[in-house]
Design a protein around this motif. Structure first.
Motif, PDB file in Angstrom:
ATOM      1  N   MET A  30      45.166  61.177  67.554  1.00  0.00           N
ATOM      2  CA  MET A  30      44.040  60.528  66.895  1.00  0.00           C
ATOM      3  C   MET A  30      44.492  60.125  65.500  1.00  0.00           C
ATOM      4  O   MET A  30      45.081  60.938  64.775  1.00  0.00           O
ATOM      5  CB  MET A  30      42.836  61.469  66.811  1.00  0.00           C
ATOM      6  N   VAL A  31      44.210  58.878  65.123  1.00  0.00           N
ATOM      7  CA  VAL A  31      44.747  58.333  63.876  1.00  0.00           C
ATOM      8  C   VAL A  31      43.645  57.704  63.045  1.00  0.00           C
ATOM      9  O   VAL A  31      42.727  57.058  63.580  1.00  0.00           O
ATOM     10  CB  VAL A  31      45.830  57.275  64.185  1.00  0.00           C
ATOM     11  N   SER A  32      43.724  57.890  61.728  1.00  0.00           N
ATOM     12  CA  SER A  32      42.902  57.132  60.797  1.00  0.00           C
ATOM     13  C   SER A  32      43.825  56.624  59.695  1.00  0.00           C
ATOM     14  O   SER A  32      44.821  57.279  59.371  1.00  0.00           O
ATOM     15  CB  SER A  32      41.763  57.977  60.213  1.00  0.00           C
ATOM     16  N   THR A  33      43.542  55.451  59.141  1.00  0.00           N
ATOM     17  CA  THR A  33      44.446  54.852  58.159  1.00  0.00           C
ATOM     18  C   THR A  33      43.715  54.535  56.861  1.00  0.00           C
ATOM     19  O   THR A  33      42.528  54.194  56.864  1.00  0.00           O
ATOM     20  CB  THR A  33      45.081  53.565  58.715  1.00  0.00           C
ATOM     21  N   PHE A  34      44.470  54.629  55.756  1.00  0.00           N
ATOM     22  CA  PHE A  34      43.919  54.369  54.420  1.00  0.00           C
ATOM     23  C   PHE A  34      44.970  53.623  53.601  1.00  0.00           C
ATOM     24  O   PHE A  34      46.150  53.955  53.643  1.00  0.00           O
ATOM     25  CB  PHE A  34      43.544  55.673  53.726  1.00  0.00           C
ATOM     26  N   GLY A  35      44.500  52.624  52.842  1.00  0.00           N
ATOM     27  CA  GLY A  35      45.408  51.803  52.054  1.00  0.00           C
ATOM     28  C   GLY A  35      45.739  52.366  50.692  1.00  0.00           C
ATOM     29  O   GLY A  35      46.570  51.799  49.983  1.00  0.00           O
ATOM     30  N   SER A  36      45.104  53.464  50.316  1.00  0.00           N
ATOM     31  CA  SER A  36      45.384  54.072  49.012  1.00  0.00           C
ATOM     32  C   SER A  36      44.993  55.541  49.034  1.00  0.00           C
ATOM     33  O   SER A  36      44.201  55.980  49.886  1.00  0.00           O
ATOM     34  CB  SER A  36      44.604  53.361  47.899  1.00  0.00           C
ATOM     35  N   ALA A  37      45.538  56.277  48.076  1.00  0.00           N
ATOM     36  CA  ALA A  37      45.193  57.694  47.956  1.00  0.00           C
ATOM     37  C   ALA A  37      43.720  57.856  47.624  1.00  0.00           C
ATOM     38  O   ALA A  37      43.041  58.751  48.143  1.00  0.00           O
ATOM     39  CB  ALA A  37      46.063  58.354  46.885  1.00  0.00           C
ATOM     40  N   GLN A  38      43.201  56.983  46.770  1.00  0.00           N
ATOM     41  CA  GLN A  38      41.807  57.060  46.371  1.00  0.00           C
ATOM     42  C   GLN A  38      40.878  56.834  47.559  1.00  0.00           C
ATOM     43  O   GLN A  38      39.877  57.530  47.725  1.00  0.00           O
ATOM     44  CB  GLN A  38      41.501  56.041  45.271  1.00  0.00           C
ATOM     45  N   ALA A  39      41.223  55.862  48.407  1.00  0.00           N
ATOM     46  CA  ALA A  39      40.407  55.599  49.595  1.00  0.00           C
ATOM     47  C   ALA A  39      40.397  56.811  50.520  1.00  0.00           C
ATOM     48  O   ALA A  39      39.367  57.172  51.090  1.00  0.00           O
ATOM     49  CB  ALA A  39      40.938  54.373  50.328  1.00  0.00           C
ATOM     50  N   PHE A  40      41.541  57.443  50.640  1.00  0.00           N
ATOM     51  CA  PHE A  40      41.627  58.646  51.469  1.00  0.00           C
ATOM     52  C   PHE A  40      40.719  59.744  50.927  1.00  0.00           C
ATOM     53  O   PHE A  40      39.956  60.371  51.676  1.00  0.00           O
ATOM     54  CB  PHE A  40      43.073  59.136  51.530  1.00  0.00           C
ATOM     55  N   LEU A  41      40.781  59.989  49.625  1.00  0.00           N
ATOM     56  CA  LEU A  41      39.961  61.039  49.021  1.00  0.00           C
ATOM     57  C   LEU A  41      38.473  60.741  49.169  1.00  0.00           C
ATOM     58  O   LEU A  41      37.660  61.661  49.324  1.00  0.00           O
ATOM     59  CB  LEU A  41      40.322  61.203  47.543  1.00  0.00           C
ATOM     60  N   GLU A  42      38.107  59.485  49.120  1.00  0.00           N
ATOM     61  CA  GLU A  42      36.698  59.114  49.190  1.00  0.00           C
ATOM     62  C   GLU A  42      36.156  59.103  50.619  1.00  0.00           C
ATOM     63  O   GLU A  42      34.970  59.361  50.835  1.00  0.00           O
ATOM     64  CB  GLU A  42      36.489  57.728  48.568  1.00  0.00           C
ATOM     65  N   GLU A  43      37.006  58.824  51.605  1.00  0.00           N
ATOM     66  CA  GLU A  43      36.517  58.570  52.961  1.00  0.00           C
ATOM     67  C   GLU A  43      36.893  59.627  53.994  1.00  0.00           C
ATOM     68  O   GLU A  43      36.182  59.806  54.986  1.00  0.00           O
ATOM     69  CB  GLU A  43      37.020  57.205  53.431  1.00  0.00           C
TER      70      GLU A  43
END
Length: 217
Positions: A30-43
């Motif tokens: 199972m995969v989820s992707t984020f374009g930035s560290a900030q997006a990862f922390l928020e989502e």
């Protein structure tokens, strides 16, 4: 295979995110992707289940090492970077990263690292869940019951616990029974294991009775 752990891919390169996502999805992850560290922390929801992070080292704004420090070992981290050097690799591993891979990485090395991350993620999530359940049980105790627990697990007798707490042995027995009931255990060794996991153990004072002197030869 521990495929039920989510693999969070954090990389500012969209083509890299898509390529990694295709490979991992094709192998059951199972995969989820984020374009930035900030997006990862928020989502990203790190409490939803076991997860590991496949993390790019060099990104605009918050880079991979900064994000790793923010995560504080909450999830296993695998670094994947085209800009890796010895110093940064050492920093990453010292901070708890489980792998440091350089782009381009082979499918074999990528999948081996992610599998290792998923195994670590499952173990970490299980331990955190166990600790959370134990904390909930400990929270059921009254302050006096918690105090009795910290003394009982030192191995001293109820009479000595009563002396330490300024009460009578009968009262300690009642509190001890309540503690065992609330923590859902039926033996002293089980109580000791819980206290050890939660860091609950009273500091023993020197006994009030005199120690035997040295034998005279």
């Amino acid at each position: 295979m521990h495929a039920r752990a989510t693999v969070h891919i954090v990389d500012d390169d969209d083509s890299v995110r898509r390529a990694l996502g295709r490979i991992l999805t094709a192998h059951g992850h199972m995969v989820s992707t984020f374009g930035s560290a900030q997006a990862f922390l928020e989502e990203a929801d790190l409490d939803a289940g076991p997860a590991c992070v496949l993390l790019d080292l060099m990104m605009p704004g918050m880079d991979g090492l900064m994000l790793q420090r923010v995560l504080q070992r909450r999830v296993p981290v695998i670094f994947l970077s085209g800009h890796g050097d010895v110093t940064r690799a050492v920093q990453a591993m010292q901070a708890g990263a489980i792998e440091f891979l350089e782009k381009p990485v082979s499918d074999t090395d990528l999948l081996a690292a992610v599998e290792k991350g998923c195994v670590c993620a499952a173990d970490l999530f299980a331990r955190e869940r166990e600790l959370r359940i134990l904390r909930e049980k400990i929270d059921r105790l009254t302050p006096r019951e918690r105090e009795v627990l910290t003394w009982v697990v030192t191995g001293i007798r109820n009479k000595q616990v009563a002396s330490e707490l300024g009460t009578v042995e009968k009262t300690i027995k009642v509190h001890r029974a309540h503690v065992m009931q609330k923590l859902e255990v039926d033996s002293l060794p089980a109580l000791v294991r819980i206290a050890d996991r939660m860091g609950l153990c009273a500091a023993r004072r020197e006994p009030p009775w005199p120690r035997p002197g040295p034998r005279m030869g």
